[in-house]
Design an enzyme around this catalytic site. Structure first.
Site, mmCIF file in Angstrom:
data_model
loop_
_atom_site.group_PDB
_atom_site.id
_atom_site.type_symbol
_atom_site.label_atom_id
_atom_site.label_comp_id
_atom_site.label_asym_id
_atom_site.label_seq_id
_atom_site.Cartn_x
_atom_site.Cartn_y
_atom_site.Cartn_z
ATOM 1 C CE LYS A 48 9.622 2.980 9.560
ATOM 2 N NZ LYS A 48 9.354 3.993 10.541
ATOM 3 N NE ARG B 197 3.487 6.194 16.982
ATOM 4 C CZ ARG B 197 4.679 6.268 16.418
ATOM 5 N NH1 ARG B 197 4.780 6.466 15.128
ATOM 6 N NH2 ARG B 197 5.745 6.165 17.147
ATOM 7 C CE LYS C 10 6.165 5.093 6.650
ATOM 8 N NZ LYS C 10 5.561 6.242 7.282
ATOM 9 C CD GLU D 192 -2.398 -1.231 2.825
ATOM 10 O OE1 GLU D 192 -2.169 -0.341 3.669
ATOM 11 O OE2 GLU D 192 -3.056 -2.245 3.062
ATOM 12 N NE ARG E 49 9.610 1.266 16.041
ATOM 13 C CZ ARG E 49 9.037 2.202 15.302
ATOM 14 N NH1 ARG E 49 8.677 1.960 14.068
ATOM 15 N NH2 ARG E 49 8.823 3.397 15.802
HETATM 16 N N1 ATP Z 1 -1.009 2.127 4.364
HETATM 17 C C1 ATP Z 1 -0.470 2.277 5.563
HETATM 18 N N2 ATP Z 1 -0.457 1.254 6.462
HETATM 19 C C2 ATP Z 1 0.112 1.381 7.676
HETATM 20 N N3 ATP Z 1 0.706 2.520 8.108
HETATM 21 C C3 ATP Z 1 0.731 3.575 7.268
HETATM 22 C C4 ATP Z 1 0.146 3.502 5.968
HETATM 23 N N4 ATP Z 1 0.332 4.700 5.373
HETATM 24 C C5 ATP Z 1 0.984 5.483 6.236
HETATM 25 N N5 ATP Z 1 1.232 4.838 7.396
HETATM 26 C C6 ATP Z 1 1.976 5.422 8.535
HETATM 27 O O1 ATP Z 1 3.262 4.841 8.563
HETATM 28 C C7 ATP Z 1 3.644 4.561 9.876
HETATM 29 C C8 ATP Z 1 4.499 3.320 9.889
HETATM 30 O O2 ATP Z 1 5.780 3.615 10.293
HETATM 31 P P1 ATP Z 1 6.163 3.575 11.822
HETATM 32 O O3 ATP Z 1 5.279 2.643 12.533
HETATM 33 O O4 ATP Z 1 7.613 3.333 11.891
HETATM 34 O O5 ATP Z 1 5.789 5.042 12.277
HETATM 35 P P2 ATP Z 1 6.768 6.258 12.571
HETATM 36 O O6 ATP Z 1 7.654 5.912 13.707
HETATM 37 O O7 ATP Z 1 5.926 7.470 12.677
HETATM 38 O O8 ATP Z 1 7.662 6.306 11.298
HETATM 39 P P3 ATP Z 1 7.548 7.287 10.076
HETATM 40 O O9 ATP Z 1 8.200 8.562 10.554
HETATM 41 O O10 ATP Z 1 8.329 6.523 9.045
HETATM 42 O O11 ATP Z 1 6.096 7.426 9.733
HETATM 43 C C9 ATP Z 1 2.370 4.314 10.624
HETATM 44 O O12 ATP Z 1 2.498 4.696 11.992
HETATM 45 C C10 ATP Z 1 1.350 5.184 9.898
HETATM 46 O O13 ATP Z 1 1.256 6.437 10.564
#
Ligand code: ATP
Length: 572
Positions: free
Chosen positions: A440, A274, A254, A252, A434
């Site tokens: 990602k 979050r 991001k 999907e 995690r």
């Molecule tokens: N299709 C999707 N499915 C899941 N998560 C998604 C999607 N699109 C965007 N996201 C975002 O991507 C994040 C996944 O990365 P991670 O869990 O590492 O969050 P993060 O620490 O905020 O990192 P980043 O700064 O890379 O977003 C999710 O928290 C969500 O906010």
């Protein structure tokens, strides 16, 4: 339970750095706490509210000093001098009680209940005269405290307890106090915490009903669940290989926005970030969009809230706004409707965690089907202040044929999103974890989210501004922040002015032009590499860190962890 007993617990916690010893001290306190258990689970960490409750006491160090002076009658300059010497207003308060000259009210005993309830009450004072009432209430507690009790009451009020008890210690202590303390018991407690986010509920359930009762704790509407987090894929090929189940991977966009958890129960819709913060009031447009679109009676969805420019929002080729723009909406308390038109949003939903029954243990592919089934149709409409609502487009590929995923990755980047998410179709939803089943893929060396712990006024042109910011990551093991470097570039003057104001309001102690601050502000920074260093207590230093933005959606405990810095360092 008398507060003195808790003081003893704090003393023992402060005198050991062994996590096992801390766990045993806390477990013992829990086992003996009787009716106070729910209070102790937060108090042993020097807190007053559980993680999902973002209430704050509204107590500054100035106000606390006033309360200490009122309660003890100690001379202000001497108390200030003690405070300056030790950097801890708690120690200064202990000194003031001992030497203040005011009679301590020995007839009254400070109980844990009184400290906890008395301090919590401070959060409820509002409006005219609320500061004065806070001073009086705090002074009331200090006036019946022994010197040691006063030390910890003041530290708790200011949120400066720092006895090194992290969430892991609380979890393990519950497992030791009420179950057999083994690995299975720890997992049972952890799981119960992930779905409830409330150690008070978990501890009381473990005490009263043991393992069986814990297993029955479940997702509940309007009680936010911790978000499942992703690991970083080093390349598309690696990500596809890691996320595959039976040769299939879901992929999907991001999306680049804010993670949002949407709870729907009958006519009620609530939105959580979050950080588990309730942001329903800031997004009435999203609430309306959900009301229009959703057909499920009761449901919890996971998604990303993305802001787009007003000119492009209604078209096929929308341009996302930068994160800082969107976070203006999170902070906004007035004129929310006007702001919602300035920064219109689309909620891209990608998961369903509950639809009358919990779906956490169902495979991701099944949860997506439930998501689709929860809506009649999702037509984005942007007139009339209604936000867009879309289900994330998802597809599956085989790692042997990565081209469609590579194409979507390109497309996502071209459209201003962050990259690609790769999902194991069989993966259950693991709150707060995690796990390698959610990956990602992003093009750059990943930025870090770090907390400002100290700041120094710049020299020269920006001498009025706190231009040098000391950054720290979160050591989840010990619940402490560890410095990883110093930031001095990347911000505009306006951004730095706003940061200076904010940090000044969080100042605790000063040494010349260096100011220590309450660790509240989380910044996103990029950097060239991570070096090992003896200059900072993390053992690392970020090389050439650059400011990217303030992460309003994160608190200090959500900052990147020392563990993550370790692994980024190793991966370089
Ligand atoms: N299709 C999707 N499915 C899941 N998560 C998604 C999607 N699109 C965007 N996201 C975002 O991507 C994040 C996944 O990365 P991670 O869990 O590492 O969050 P993060 O620490 O905020 O990192 P980043 O700064 O890379 O977003 C999710 O928290 C969500 O906010």
């Amino acid at each position: 339970m008398e507060h003195t007993a808790l003081v003893d617990v704090y003393d023992r916690l402060s005198s050991t750095s062994s996590n096992n010893e801390k766990r045993d001290v806390v477990a013992e306190a829990f086992a003996e706490s009787d009716a106070h258990l729910w209070r102790l689970v937060v108090l042993v960490r020097g807190r007053l509210f559980p993680a999902h409750d973002r209430r704050e006491l509204g107590v500054s160090s100035r106000l606390t000093l006033e309360a200490v002076l009122t309660a003890t009658g100690a001379p202000e300059d001497e108390v200030r001098e003690r405070w300056r010497q030790t950097g801890d207003l708690g120690d200064a308060a202990a000194w003031a009680v001992e030497n203040g000259g005011q009679q301590t009210l020995f007839s009254e005993t400070l109980t844990v209940g009184r400290v906890h309830d008395g301090l919590r009450e401070l959060a409820d004072f509002e409006g005219d005269g609320s500061q004065g009432r806070r001073v009086d209430a705090l002074a009331g507690l200090v006036s019946v405290a022994t010197p040691d009790e006063a030390r910890y009451v003041v530290r708790t009020a200011l949120g400066h307890m720092r006895v090194g008890v992290g969430e892991g210690t609380i979890r393990d202590a519950i497992a030791v106090a009420f179950l057999d303390g083994g690995d299975d018991a720890v997992s049972a407690v952890e799981r119960a915490y992930q779905v409830t986010n409330d150690f008070a509920v978990v501890a009381e359930t473990a005490r009263d009903g043991g393992r069986d009762a814990l297993a029955e704790l479940d997702v509940e509407l309007f009680r936010p669940i911790q978000s499942m987090l992703a690991e970083k894929a080093e390349s598309l090929a690696e990500g596809l290989a890691d996320a595959a189940a039976d040769g299939r991977v879901r992929y999907e966009y991001k999306y680049d926005g804010i993670r949002i958890q949407v709870h729907v129960g009958g006519d009620d819709v609530r939105l959580f970030t979050r950080r588990l913060e309730d942001v329903t009031a800031q997004f009435p447009d999203v609430v309306r969009a959900m009301e229009r679109g959703v057909t499920a009676e009761n449901a919890i969805f996971d998604g990303e809230l993305v802001g787009y420019t007003p000119e492009t929002i209604a078209g096929d080729d929308r341009t996302p706004v930068v994160f800082q723009e969107l976070s203006r909406r999170v902070k906004r308390e007035s004129d929310v409707e006007a702001t919602s038109r300035e920064i219109p949003v689309v909620v891209h939903l990608f998961d369903c965690l509950y639809d009358g029954e919990t779906l956490l243990d169902d495979p991701a592919a099944e949860r997506y089907e439930r998501l689709v089934a929860a809506f009649d149709s999702v037509e984005p409409e942007f007139d009339d202040g209604v936000a867009g609502l879309e289900l994330a487009t998802t597809a599956t590929v085989s790692p042997d044929d990565p081209d469609p995923a590579a194409a979507l990755y390109e497309e996502a980047l071209e459209r201003g999103h962050e990259g690609l998410m790769l999902k194991n179709p069989d993966a259950t939803y693991q709150p707060g974890r995690r796990v390698g089943r959610l990956l990602k893929l992003k093009p750059t060396m990943e930025p870090l989210d770090v907390v400002v712990v100290r700041a120094k006024y710049s020299e020269g042109r920006r001498s009025e501004l706190l231009g040098r910011l000391y950054l720290a990551c979160y050591d989840a093991q010990s619940d402490e922040l560890r410095e990883v470097g110093r930031l001095s570039t990347g911000y505009t003057d306006d951004e730095l002015r706003a940061l200076t104001d904010r940090l000044e309001s969080l100042a605790t102690t000063r040494d010349g032009r260096l100011v220590e601050v309450d660790p509240e502000v989380v910044l996103e920074v990029e950097y060239e590499e991570i070096q090992s260093s003896t200059e900072y207590d993390s053992g690392y230093a970020l090389r050439f860190p650059r400011f990217l933005g303030v992460r309003e959606d994160l608190g200090p405990a959500d900052a990147d962890t020392l563990e993550r810095v370790d692994s980024l360092f190793d991966a370089q």
